[in-house]
Enzyme design. Structure first.
Site, PDB file in Angstrom:
ATOM      1  N   CYS A   1       6.913 -38.229  -9.305  1.00 55.87           N
ATOM      2  CA  CYS A   1       5.528 -38.649  -9.502  1.00 55.87           C
ATOM      3  C   CYS A   1       4.718 -38.633  -8.212  1.00 55.87           C
ATOM      4  O   CYS A   1       3.750 -39.362  -8.085  1.00 55.87           O
ATOM      5  CB  CYS A   1       5.476 -40.040 -10.139  1.00 55.87           C
ATOM      6  SG  CYS A   1       6.252 -41.334  -9.154  1.00 55.87           S
TER       7      CYS A   1
ATOM      8  N   ARG B   1      -3.581   2.931   8.580  1.00 58.74           N
ATOM      9  CA  ARG B   1      -3.854   1.674   7.873  1.00 58.74           C
ATOM     10  C   ARG B   1      -2.619   0.800   7.828  1.00 58.74           C
ATOM     11  O   ARG B   1      -1.490   1.287   7.751  1.00 58.74           O
ATOM     12  CB  ARG B   1      -4.312   1.947   6.429  1.00 58.74           C
ATOM     13  CG  ARG B   1      -5.613   2.704   6.279  1.00 58.74           C
ATOM     14  CD  ARG B   1      -5.867   3.027   4.822  1.00 58.74           C
ATOM     15  NE  ARG B   1      -7.083   3.793   4.604  1.00 58.74           N
ATOM     16  CZ  ARG B   1      -8.249   3.262   4.246  1.00 58.74           C
ATOM     17  NH1 ARG B   1      -8.357   1.975   4.074  1.00 58.74           N
ATOM     18  NH2 ARG B   1      -9.309   4.033   4.054  1.00 58.74           N
TER      19      ARG B   1
ATOM     20  N   MET C   1      -5.703  -7.198   8.368  1.00 65.59           N
ATOM     21  CA  MET C   1      -5.126  -6.391   9.443  1.00 65.59           C
ATOM     22  C   MET C   1      -5.994  -5.165   9.674  1.00 65.59           C
ATOM     23  O   MET C   1      -7.042  -5.004   9.072  1.00 65.59           O
ATOM     24  CB  MET C   1      -3.676  -6.050   9.113  1.00 65.59           C
ATOM     25  CG  MET C   1      -2.778  -7.286   9.089  1.00 65.59           C
ATOM     26  SD  MET C   1      -1.078  -6.931   8.658  1.00 65.59           S
ATOM     27  CE  MET C   1      -1.213  -6.505   6.936  1.00 65.59           C
TER      28      MET C   1
ATOM     29  N   GLY D   1      -8.208  -6.927   4.202  1.00 74.46           N
ATOM     30  CA  GLY D   1      -9.115  -7.114   5.324  1.00 74.46           C
ATOM     31  C   GLY D   1      -8.542  -7.859   6.502  1.00 74.46           C
ATOM     32  O   GLY D   1      -9.210  -8.021   7.521  1.00 74.46           O
TER      33      GLY D   1
ATOM     34  N   LYS E   1       0.834  -1.202   0.000  1.00 74.72           N
ATOM     35  CA  LYS E   1       0.000   0.000   0.000  1.00 74.72           C
ATOM     36  C   LYS E   1       0.870   1.253   0.000  1.00 74.72           C
ATOM     37  O   LYS E   1       0.650   2.190  -0.783  1.00 74.72           O
ATOM     38  CB  LYS E   1      -0.918  -0.009   1.217  1.00 74.72           C
ATOM     39  CG  LYS E   1      -1.945   1.109   1.223  1.00 74.72           C
ATOM     40  CD  LYS E   1      -2.924   0.938   2.375  1.00 74.72           C
ATOM     41  CE  LYS E   1      -3.763  -0.293   2.189  1.00 74.72           C
ATOM     42  NZ  LYS E   1      -4.770  -0.491   3.252  1.00 74.72           N
TER      43      LYS E   1
END
Length: 915
Positions: free
Chosen positions: A869, A126, A137, A135, A36
């Site tokens: 495999c 924030r 934290m 959503g 952010k």
């Protein structure tokens, strides 16, 4: 820009007076500023209108953790309050310094003691880690309001008392929840009390006096629940909020999210302090979330939603159902056009779909966030194909941008038009995330978790809520679909659904949920916990009962185009684990280049066949045993013919019998009696034989090559079935690789290889006209640590290696895959191990054994084929690691092939770029 260890704050914003860009960060500083913070800085650098602020770095989070003596990866216990933790003085001093700078740029003052004519500075606080965790934290808005500056704030906004008091209400309840540990529901009770007095349902209908009463009730709630007052000192608000955001890195939902999405190695979260802009002032204001393209379908069309007179949290919380973004062009035409232009600029700059948060304050647009948007797999393919056509990205970039782990979304079942027409829909909501879910209703996260434990017996779970929140994440992970009353296409439920490839129908006003009674009504029809419904996130339709779903097809279209591109750049092969012709056909549809594992024991579990297998194991004389072996050979031969016919000249790798014999034997009394009658033996003799074969630790017991060594007729039978099938198949050329399981010495491999070579020579030479038809090789599985240690010696006679990562993981850890679930969950929760090693390859331990086997084997045979495999062959992170080990191919289940192909191609591109 390199980080400065003595610096913890980084400014972003443009000085309105001089026009000077004061931003100290950029998009490349995500590790330091979080996603952010880095993107806020980048938008400022691009000239996008962003409210100024500053970011407190992730390194400050590390220092905070050390200062308070707890590790950043340890979950905080209970309702932790920040009052017991302290910020280091260096961070406090820097925050104060940057607040002063922000006051100067914003021409506002932060604090309670201000003079008439001053403008009040409020900020948002924030979180923002390097990896997007929407959503998970904490966030606090309107920070800086207090009793003493309310009147000045009202004056700043032309006497708009309701707006200011409502902002104060919002601050107190967010601060009380996030910082002081008061449950959000307590504040909601205060709001509902006022609504009930007048019989109103929307917050926007509350009067000024009612909001003032709510503020006083909120303060009293905090006092009752904590014994403390809501802080009136705005600096105290600031520092407590910063501490709370730092701590939210270690809350339960954030840790759970990182675990689900395999997010590792991050320092912590940054904290973004940003000047508040208000979408809730009046009808000239709004808040919204938009995408530069449709994140559900990939359509190149501006997409999103907004709420007038609301703050951003109102949009994403789902409490109110927002307006479509198209309506913004009518209500705010100038801002809408500006938003479209910014969207184009950001998408062109980041070369990806953009998820953007914005606020319009009195007809002035501000951008609050941008990030690469989370989208469904189908949308991702559409977007990147379109961007290729637009010359926005290259072919290599299109591959690197795809989240390979999402591709299994394309294999979701769907409802045909014919099936939909047969049933009357109960209701229609918003088509928030594509796909279909048929399942039992759960009304809480806890219910969903409990019900999902019975999934194998009773089917999938659909979480039905008024709206979801980050607290529901654990239950959402265990559900296959979400159905909500509130919320739009950018609500929490929709975002989580798209990211995890689950179905979501949101914003359905016909759904009324009574969570206390564990019931709901859908368009007037009552439902209770456990009732079955069908939801279609592609159409928004909801149906009573279970509708018939159709199997997906993923050939052609965008998927086919991307898969044609990946073929150009991928250097590691991708094969399939396939035991039947239907498996093989599906594998070819998904692009398998051959079969890397055919488990021959799976061919014996059908009712008739398992009886002959039991006859062979329990026979008391050679004649009876040989009769059973002859029948088993015919079963295997026909199955191999089918596989060879389907696969043509592609390689088919067949593993000889692997599990211990007791796994084929009956345990129920009536089944034992049936076997005794079939063999014409006394039941007590059969019971004794079963008892003799039961092993204390079958994982390490009489299985794999040990069966073929002690019972060579089994190896002989299987080899005869393979070569006779190859000769009789319709394919012009058969490439068959025979794999000896559980080798731990060269002597074991030599013993089994001599039997196979002898039979091959006899069968192939007996048909001189077809002698060139069968190309075979004999190799072994590397699935014991000893085989990895002696790989150079074993390679001297082995034509190829195939790593059996499932057993190699079991033996390296000393964990039984069947029993590890009893304690692995605790290991992961306590972070004693990062992942379940049976799902994601353990690079540090098992991975080093694989590297050793490759290096030692190729020191003897430089061109030695080495495949894998196990289950890890279809897991994105494991495939990318295996590519770095130099494996020739990986093999996985047919439905995981697209994931393996993209993951392998991505690593091929990255390796080429490094060179």
């Amino acid at each position: 820009m390199s980080s400065n260890p003595s610096k913890f704050c980084y400014f972003f914003g443009i000085d309105p007076k001089s026009g000077q860009n004061l931003t100290e960060g950029n998009r490349n500083m995500k590790d330091l500023l979080g996603g952010k913070g880095a993107n806020l800085s980048e938008m400022c650098n691009l000239g996008v209108p962003v409210p100024p602020g500053f970011t407190i770095s992730t390194e400050a989070n590390v220092l905070f953790n050390k200062h308070n003596n707890y590790a950043s990866n340890i979950e905080l216990e209970g309702e932790t309050k920040v009052t017991k933790d302290q910020l280091p003085q260096q961070i406090i001093d820097e925050v104060n310094q940057y607040l002063t700078k922000l006051e100067q740029v914003a021409a506002k003052k932060f604090g309670s003691l201000q003079q008439e004519g001053d403008r009040v500075l409020l900020v948002s606080v924030r979180s923002g880690a390097a990896a997007s965790m929407p959503g998970m934290m904490d966030t606090i808005l309107n920070l800086g309001l207090c009793d003493d500056n309310l009147q000045l704030m009202i004056s700043n906004f032309g006497g708009n008392e309701r707006f200011v008091w409502d902002s104060y209400r919002n601050l107190i309840q967010m601060f009380g929840d996030v910082v002081m540990g008061v449950k959000y529901e307590k504040f909601e009770e205060n709001i509902q009390k006022q609504k009930k007095k007048r019989g109103i349902s929307l917050d926007i209908d509350l009067t000024l006096e009612e909001i003032k009463e709510i503020v006083q009730d909120h303060k009293e709630t905090i006092r009752e629940m904590t014994g403390e007052e809501f802080p009136q000192d705005t600096r105290q608000q600031m520092f407590k909020a910063i501490i709370a955001v730092f701590q939210s890195w270690s809350n339960k939902r954030a840790i759970h999210y990182r675990r689900i999405h395999n997010i590792r190695g991050l320092k912590g979260t940054a904290v973004n302090i940003q000047t508040m802009v208000f979408g809730n002032i009046d009808k000239r204001s709004c808040s919204g979330v938009s995408f530069s393209r449709n994140p559900s379908t990939g359509e190149n069309k501006f997409y999103g939603e907004y709420l007038t007179q609301a703050q951003g949290e109102d949009v994403v919380s789902g409490v109110r159902t927002p307006e479509k973004i198209e309506n913004l062009s009518i209500e705010f035409p100038q801002c809408y056009n500006e938003l479209i232009n910014i969207s184009h600029k950001l998408e062109k700059h980041y070369k990806d779909i953009q998820d953007m948060e914005f606020t319009i304050e009195m007809n002035q647009l501000y951008m609050l966030q941008c990030r690469n948007g989370k989208k469904s797999a189908a949308a991702a393919l559409q977007i990147y194909c379109d961007m290729l056509d637009e010359n926005l990205i290259t072919e290599q970039e299109s591959i690197l941008k795809i989240d390979a782990s999402q591709l299994d979304q394309l294999l979701h079942k769907y409802l045909t038009d014919e099936e939909i027409q047969k049933h009357e829909p109960l209701a229609r909501g918003l088509a928030a995330s594509p796909g279909v879910a048929v399942g039992r209703i759960a009304f809480t996260s806890e219910q969903a978790i409990e019900m999902a434990k019975e999934r194998k017996i009773r089917g999938d779970v659909i979480l039905v809520r008024t709206e979801t929140s980050p607290e529901d994440l654990a239950g959402m992970q265990m559900s296959q679909g979400f159905f909500t009353t509130n919320g739009g296409i950018t609500s929490h439920a929709a975002v989580v659904a798209r990211q995890n490839g689950k179905c979501c129908v949101s914003g359905c006003s016909a759904l009324i949920v009574n969570e206390h009674e564990k019931t709901c009504t859908i368009n007037g029809i009552d439902f209770k916990e456990g009732d079955i419904i069908t939801i279609s996130g592609s159409t928004g339709l909801v149906f009573n009962g279970a509708l018939k779903m159709s199997e997906p097809t993923v050939t052609g279209g965008n998927f086919g185009r991307i898969m044609e591109i990946e073929k150009k750049y991928r250097t590691m092969g991708v094969y399939a684990n396939a035991d039947t012709t239907s498996d093989a056909k599906r594998a070819l549809e998904f692009g398998a280049e051959g079969i890397g594992l055919c488990r021959t024991e799976h061919m014996f579990f059908e009712k008739t066949r398992i009886m002959d297998m039991r006859r062979m194991i329990c026979a008391t004389c050679d004649e009876k045993r040989q009769d059973a072996i002859t029948k088993l050979k015919q079963y295997q031969k026909q199955d191999f013919i089918g596989l060879f016919n389907v696969m043509g000249d592609r390689k088919v790798t067949i593993r000889l019998l692997d599990p211990p014999l007791h796994e084929f034997l009956p345990h129920e009394e009536h089944e034992i009696e049936e076997l005794a009658n079939l063999l014409n033996e006394d039941i007590h003799i059969i019971k004794r034989r079963i008892e003799e074969l039961t092993e204390k630790n079958p994982m390490l017991g009489h299985r794999g090559c040990r069966l073929g060594i002690t019972l060579p007729k089994i190896t002989q039978m299987q080899a005869e079935a393979i070569f006779e099938a190859a000769i009789e198949s319709e394919s012009e050329i058969v490439h068959v690789e025979i794999m000896i399981p559980l080798i731990s010495s060269i002597q074991e491999l030599r013993h089994q290889k001599e039997i196979i070579d002898r039979i091959a020579q006899r069968i192939i030479s007996s048909s001189s006209s077809l002698s060139n038809k069968v190309k075979y090789r004999v190799g072994c599985m590397i699935e014991t640590p000893r085989a990895a240690l002696l790989a150079d010696e074993i390679a001297s006679i082995s034509d190829f290696f195939s790593v059996g990562s499932n057993d190699l993981t079991q033996m390296t850890f000393g964990f039984s895959r069947d029993d590890a679930e009893k304690f692995l969950k605790d290991y992961i929760e306590m972070e004693l191990t990062q992942n379940d090693p049976f799902q994601i390859l353990d690079n540090e331990g098992v991975g080093q054994l694989i590297k050793m086997a490759v290096q030692k084997g190729r020191s003897v045979k430089p061109e030695l084929t080495v495949g894998l495999c196990g289950e890890h062959g279809g897991e994105m992170n494991s495939v990318q690691f295996l590519h770095t080990c130099g494996l020739t191919y990986v093999s996985c289940s047919p439905f995981r092939i697209p994931i393996a192909r993209i993951a392998a191609c991505q690593q091929s591109i990255l390796s080429a770029q490094k060179k």
